[in-house]
Design a protein around this motif. Structure first.
Motif, PDB file in Angstrom:
ATOM      1  N   ALA A  71     -29.092 -35.251 -27.598  1.00 12.48           N
ATOM      2  CA  ALA A  71     -29.535 -36.259 -26.625  1.00 12.48           C
ATOM      3  C   ALA A  71     -28.379 -37.169 -26.222  1.00 12.48           C
ATOM      4  O   ALA A  71     -28.179 -37.456 -25.025  1.00 12.48           O
ATOM      5  N   PHE A  72     -27.599 -37.674 -27.166  1.00 14.62           N
ATOM      6  CA  PHE A  72     -26.464 -38.542 -26.852  1.00 14.62           C
ATOM      7  C   PHE A  72     -25.397 -37.776 -26.080  1.00 14.62           C
ATOM      8  O   PHE A  72     -24.805 -38.310 -25.140  1.00 14.62           O
ATOM      9  N   ARG A  73     -25.145 -36.552 -26.456  1.00 17.08           N
ATOM     10  CA  ARG A  73     -24.143 -35.762 -25.734  1.00 17.08           C
ATOM     11  C   ARG A  73     -24.580 -35.498 -24.300  1.00 17.08           C
ATOM     12  O   ARG A  73     -23.759 -35.496 -23.367  1.00 17.08           O
ATOM     13  N   ALA A  74     -25.856 -35.238 -24.106  1.00 22.42           N
ATOM     14  CA  ALA A  74     -26.350 -34.991 -22.743  1.00 22.42           C
ATOM     15  C   ALA A  74     -26.169 -36.234 -21.874  1.00 22.42           C
ATOM     16  O   ALA A  74     -25.738 -36.143 -20.705  1.00 22.42           O
ATOM     17  N   VAL A  75     -26.475 -37.431 -22.383  1.00 17.16           N
ATOM     18  CA  VAL A  75     -26.302 -38.666 -21.624  1.00 17.16           C
ATOM     19  C   VAL A  75     -24.823 -38.913 -21.343  1.00 17.16           C
ATOM     20  O   VAL A  75     -24.421 -39.295 -20.214  1.00 17.16           O
ATOM     21  N   THR A  76     -23.991 -38.707 -22.348  1.00  9.87           N
ATOM     22  CA  THR A  76     -22.555 -38.912 -22.162  1.00  9.87           C
ATOM     23  C   THR A  76     -22.009 -37.996 -21.085  1.00  9.87           C
ATOM     24  O   THR A  76     -21.215 -38.421 -20.219  1.00  9.87           O
ATOM     25  N   SER A  77     -22.421 -36.728 -21.096  1.00 16.26           N
ATOM     26  CA  SER A  77     -21.917 -35.775 -20.118  1.00 16.26           C
ATOM     27  C   SER A  77     -22.423 -36.080 -18.710  1.00 16.26           C
ATOM     28  O   SER A  77     -21.637 -36.094 -17.757  1.00 16.26           O
ATOM     29  N   ARG A  78     -23.716 -36.355 -18.576  1.00 18.37           N
ATOM     30  CA  ARG A  78     -24.300 -36.511 -17.239  1.00 18.37           C
ATOM     31  C   ARG A  78     -24.047 -37.881 -16.621  1.00 18.37           C
ATOM     32  O   ARG A  78     -23.960 -38.006 -15.398  1.00 18.37           O
ATOM     33  N   GLN A  79     -23.912 -38.926 -17.437  1.00 17.41           N
ATOM     34  CA  GLN A  79     -23.801 -40.278 -16.887  1.00 17.41           C
ATOM     35  C   GLN A  79     -22.397 -40.846 -16.982  1.00 17.41           C
ATOM     36  O   GLN A  79     -22.076 -41.767 -16.217  1.00 17.41           O
ATOM     37  N   PHE A  80     -21.546 -40.304 -17.877  1.00 18.97           N
ATOM     38  CA  PHE A  80     -20.229 -40.888 -18.066  1.00 18.97           C
ATOM     39  C   PHE A  80     -19.096 -39.908 -17.760  1.00 18.97           C
ATOM     40  O   PHE A  80     -18.176 -40.235 -17.030  1.00 18.97           O
ATOM     41  N   VAL A  81     -19.142 -38.719 -18.359  1.00 17.84           N
ATOM     42  CA  VAL A  81     -18.020 -37.784 -18.242  1.00 17.84           C
ATOM     43  C   VAL A  81     -18.039 -37.053 -16.906  1.00 17.84           C
ATOM     44  O   VAL A  81     -17.043 -37.043 -16.165  1.00 17.84           O
ATOM     45  N   ALA A  82     -19.137 -36.419 -16.558  1.00 21.58           N
ATOM     46  CA  ALA A  82     -19.209 -35.627 -15.327  1.00 21.58           C
ATOM     47  C   ALA A  82     -20.494 -35.951 -14.586  1.00 21.58           C
ATOM     48  O   ALA A  82     -21.413 -35.128 -14.492  1.00 21.58           O
ATOM     49  N   PRO A  83     -20.569 -37.181 -14.046  1.00 22.73           N
ATOM     50  CA  PRO A  83     -21.803 -37.556 -13.376  1.00 22.73           C
ATOM     51  C   PRO A  83     -21.954 -36.834 -12.035  1.00 22.73           C
ATOM     52  O   PRO A  83     -20.975 -36.502 -11.371  1.00 22.73           O
ATOM     53  N   ALA A  84     -23.163 -36.640 -11.628  1.00 29.68           N
ATOM     54  CA  ALA A  84     -23.433 -36.002 -10.337  1.00 29.68           C
ATOM     55  C   ALA A  84     -23.243 -36.991  -9.201  1.00 29.68           C
ATOM     56  O   ALA A  84     -23.025 -36.599  -8.052  1.00 29.68           O
ATOM     57  N   ARG A  85     -23.317 -38.312  -9.481  1.00 32.44           N
ATOM     58  CA  ARG A  85     -23.119 -39.357  -8.491  1.00 32.44           C
ATOM     59  C   ARG A  85     -21.997 -40.274  -8.941  1.00 32.44           C
ATOM     60  O   ARG A  85     -21.323 -39.994  -9.936  1.00 32.44           O
ATOM     61  N   SER A  86     -21.853 -41.392  -8.234  1.00 35.78           N
ATOM     62  CA  SER A  86     -20.798 -42.347  -8.562  1.00 35.78           C
ATOM     63  C   SER A  86     -21.076 -42.958  -9.920  1.00 35.78           C
ATOM     64  O   SER A  86     -22.223 -43.250 -10.288  1.00 35.78           O
ATOM     65  N   ARG A  87     -19.994 -43.166 -10.681  1.00 38.21           N
ATOM     66  CA  ARG A  87     -20.139 -43.785 -11.995  1.00 38.21           C
ATOM     67  C   ARG A  87     -20.693 -45.195 -11.900  1.00 38.21           C
ATOM     68  O   ARG A  87     -21.296 -45.701 -12.857  1.00 38.21           O
ATOM     69  N   ALA A  88     -20.476 -45.829 -10.758  1.00 37.26           N
ATOM     70  CA  ALA A  88     -21.011 -47.176 -10.581  1.00 37.26           C
ATOM     71  C   ALA A  88     -22.533 -47.166 -10.681  1.00 37.26           C
ATOM     72  O   ALA A  88     -23.151 -48.156 -11.085  1.00 37.26           O
ATOM     73  N   VAL A  89     -23.143 -46.035 -10.337  1.00 35.25           N
ATOM     74  CA  VAL A  89     -24.595 -45.913 -10.411  1.00 35.25           C
ATOM     75  C   VAL A  89     -25.027 -45.347 -11.761  1.00 35.25           C
ATOM     76  O   VAL A  89     -25.984 -45.813 -12.385  1.00 35.25           O
ATOM     77  N   THR A  90     -24.300 -44.324 -12.245  1.00 35.07           N
ATOM     78  CA  THR A  90     -24.742 -43.601 -13.449  1.00 35.07           C
ATOM     79  C   THR A  90     -24.426 -44.337 -14.736  1.00 35.07           C
ATOM     80  O   THR A  90     -25.168 -44.207 -15.727  1.00 35.07           O
ATOM     81  N   VAL A  91     -23.333 -45.122 -14.754  1.00 36.42           N
ATOM     82  CA  VAL A  91     -22.954 -45.777 -16.001  1.00 36.42           C
ATOM     83  C   VAL A  91     -24.003 -46.794 -16.443  1.00 36.42           C
ATOM     84  O   VAL A  91     -24.424 -46.802 -17.620  1.00 36.42           O
ATOM     85  N   PRO A  92     -24.481 -47.704 -15.557  1.00 33.60           N
ATOM     86  CA  PRO A  92     -25.541 -48.618 -16.016  1.00 33.60           C
ATOM     87  C   PRO A  92     -26.797 -47.873 -16.476  1.00 33.60           C
ATOM     88  O   PRO A  92     -27.417 -48.273 -17.465  1.00 33.60           O
ATOM     89  N   TYR A  93     -27.156 -46.829 -15.766  1.00 32.27           N
ATOM     90  CA  TYR A  93     -28.314 -46.055 -16.169  1.00 32.27           C
ATOM     91  C   TYR A  93     -28.062 -45.385 -17.524  1.00 32.27           C
ATOM     92  O   TYR A  93     -28.942 -45.326 -18.404  1.00 32.27           O
TER      93      TYR A  93
END
Length: 516
Positions: free
Chosen positions: A105-127
């Motif tokens: 679960a933590f790896r999935a969040v790290t990959s999708r929201q921090f490392v290789a987000p599908a959108r801008s990190r400005a949006v994915t990082v807070p989420y």
């Protein structure tokens, strides 16, 4: 102007958006934490099903259970070890599943929201931060819930294991009570080695399995049913074996191990030893006893059935010999095997063992010591051949006619046989003072033909007086009265007619021997 938009307006809008997002962070975190908790609980449930039911390789952390005791050759009852073994496997797998699920679960969040987000990190990082908070909360809340389930599982197993032991103990007590009611408190008699068997051994009833189980009573290897290593099941109590589904019993003593009667343990046992010198007429008298019971059963008396094939085969031979008025061959000097039969029906059934021993064994002290079956007897039969008494040939005057054949008589003095046999039986611990003795004066038919037998053969006192006065056996009769609680004298004729009817003297003799 562009710089104002870039460095002032955009950050301001972003801060406003973040402020608008902050109220939703607890909801997002709570939902993600709840989702993680539910996911962990579902995986725990799948693990429980896999460990307890599916039992496929991915749910095993320990080698597959196999019988550990080579002498037992059976699987343990689930609540006598395997249940807590499964609990250990469940604990190990739950710990692994927890670590794997939380890590994924933590790896999935790290990959999708921090490392290789599908959108801008400005949006994915807070989420992603909100999801991290939820995962952290779920990671903390899940272990107590899973631990509570494990504790509940352990508590239920403890109660069920205690219940299984209580039920097994109660069933053992009931079984011992039934054995005591059948007067088998000290065990069943092996018809080969004459030792008491506390509980027989039984072969697995499987068609292709020959594993022998030494003690099938309720316990760690089964409460109501025992599961053999081959997978076959067998009852753990004698009272659970129906008449048509009784297992073959075997003696448990290492020096024996031979098959016992199938009815052993299912009914009271009666042991009747026939004592007498060589050629005194023991074997023919035993055959006449069985023939008398068979004749009585055919005319409405207690039912009779031979307890095993060997007893039946020997009886059929002796039966024909009696009908032909022939003479049986001498009993073999080897230790005798009981001639066993089941008498009666329902609750009145008894397993009766008749022991016919070679007369030579009653002369040699070393041989009489081997007759251990006498310890279980409470009724003894002493076969007394009048033709073995010297006074018979010196004082009796035969009627005119063919001379009495001396070769038909025993060559061993009855007083010597009685003294040695009583001494040996008493040394074995048999309670003679609480036992009965039936004195069967044999070959009465021969004596009657030559006018040597007195009248009133059914009168015990008359027979006693005849032995004392005519044959001079005062000392022998007094010794019998001294050693036994009750002594009864019978004059018997071990002969049968063409219709398998025996002499009337045998009928009364058998009734007295089996009485009580």
């Amino acid at each position: 102007m562009a710089e104002i938009v870039t460095f002032v307006l955009v950050p301001a809008v972003y801060l406003v958006a973040l402020c608008a997002f902050l109220p939703f962070v607890p909801l997002i975190a709570a939902l993600r934490g709840l989702a993680l908790v539910v996911q962990l609980l579902v995986r725990y449930g799948n693990t429980v099903v896999g460990v307890l039911h599916r039992r496929t390789p991915e749910f095993r952390t320990l080698p597959p259970y196999r019988p550990q005791d080579e002498e037992v050759k059976a699987y343990r009852n689930y609540f006598y070890g395997p249940a807590f073994r499964d609990l250990r496997q469940l604990l190990t797998l739950a710990r692994r599943s927890y670590a794997t699920t939380v890590g994924d679960a933590f790896r999935a969040v790290t990959s999708r929201q921090f490392v290789a987000p599908a959108r801008s990190r400005a949006v994915t990082v807070p989420y992603g931060v909100a999801l991290y908070v939820g995962l952290s909360v779920g990671t903390v809340l899940a272990p107590p819930l899973i631990g509570l389930l494990l504790l509940l599982h352990a508590a239920v197993l403890t109660l069920l294991s205690a219940g299984a032991r209580l039920v097994a103990g109660a069933l053992r007590t009931v079984d011992r009570t039934f054995l005591a009611m059948r007067r088998l408190r000290s065990g069943m008699l092996c018809p080969h080695c004459f030792e008491r068997v506390p509980y027989p051994a039984y072969d697995c009833p499987g068609a292709t399995c020959r594993r022998r189980h030494m003690d099938i009573r309720p316990g760690r290897y089964g409460v109501f049913r025992r599961r053999c290593e081959c997978g076959g099941r067998m009852p753990t109590l004698l009272m659970l074996m129906s008449r048509n589904a009784r297992l073959q019993a075997y003696c448990v003593h290492p020096h024996c191990g031979r098959p016992m009667n199938t009815d052993a343990g299912h009914m009271p046992e009666v042991v009747i030893p026939l004592i007498g010198g060589q050629a005194a007429g023991k074997t023919q008298l035993m055959a006449a006893m069985l023939l008398s019971l068979e004749h009585a059963a055919a005319h409405g008396g207690p039912t009779l059935s031979l307890a095993d094939e060997e007893s039946d085969a020997h009886y059929q031979v002796l039966r024909e010999v009696l009908r032909m008025r022939g003479h049986t061959r001498a009993t073999q000097r080897a230790l005798p095997r009981a001639h066993s039969f089941v008498l009666g029906r329902g609750r009145s059934q008894r397993l009766v063992h008749l022991f016919d021993t070679a007369g030579e064994r009653f002369v040699d002290r070393e041989d009489t010591d081997a007759l251990r079956y006498a310890r279980a007897a409470r009724t003894f039969v002493f076969v007394l051949d009048p033709m073995a008494v010297k006074a018979f040939w010196t004082t009796m005057e035969p009627a005119p006619g063919p001379l009495l054949d001396r070769t038909l008589g025993s060559t061993v003095d009855p007083e010597e046989v009685f003294a040695r046999s009583v001494q040996a039986v008493a040394a074995m611990g048999a309670p003679l003072d609480r036992s009965r003795l039936a004195v069967a004066v044999s070959k009465t038919d021969l004596l009657t033909e030559h006018g040597l037998a007195p009248a009133r053969r059914e009168d015990s006192d008359a027979t006693r007086a005849w032995l004392c006065e005519a044959l001079g056996l005062h000392t022998l009769v007094r010794a019998m009265d001294l050693h036994f609680r009750e002594v009864r004298f019978f004059r018997t004729a071990a002969v049968a007619d063409e219709e398998a009817g025996v002499d009337a003297s045998v009928t009364g003799f058998v009734d007295w021997c089996l009485r009580g």
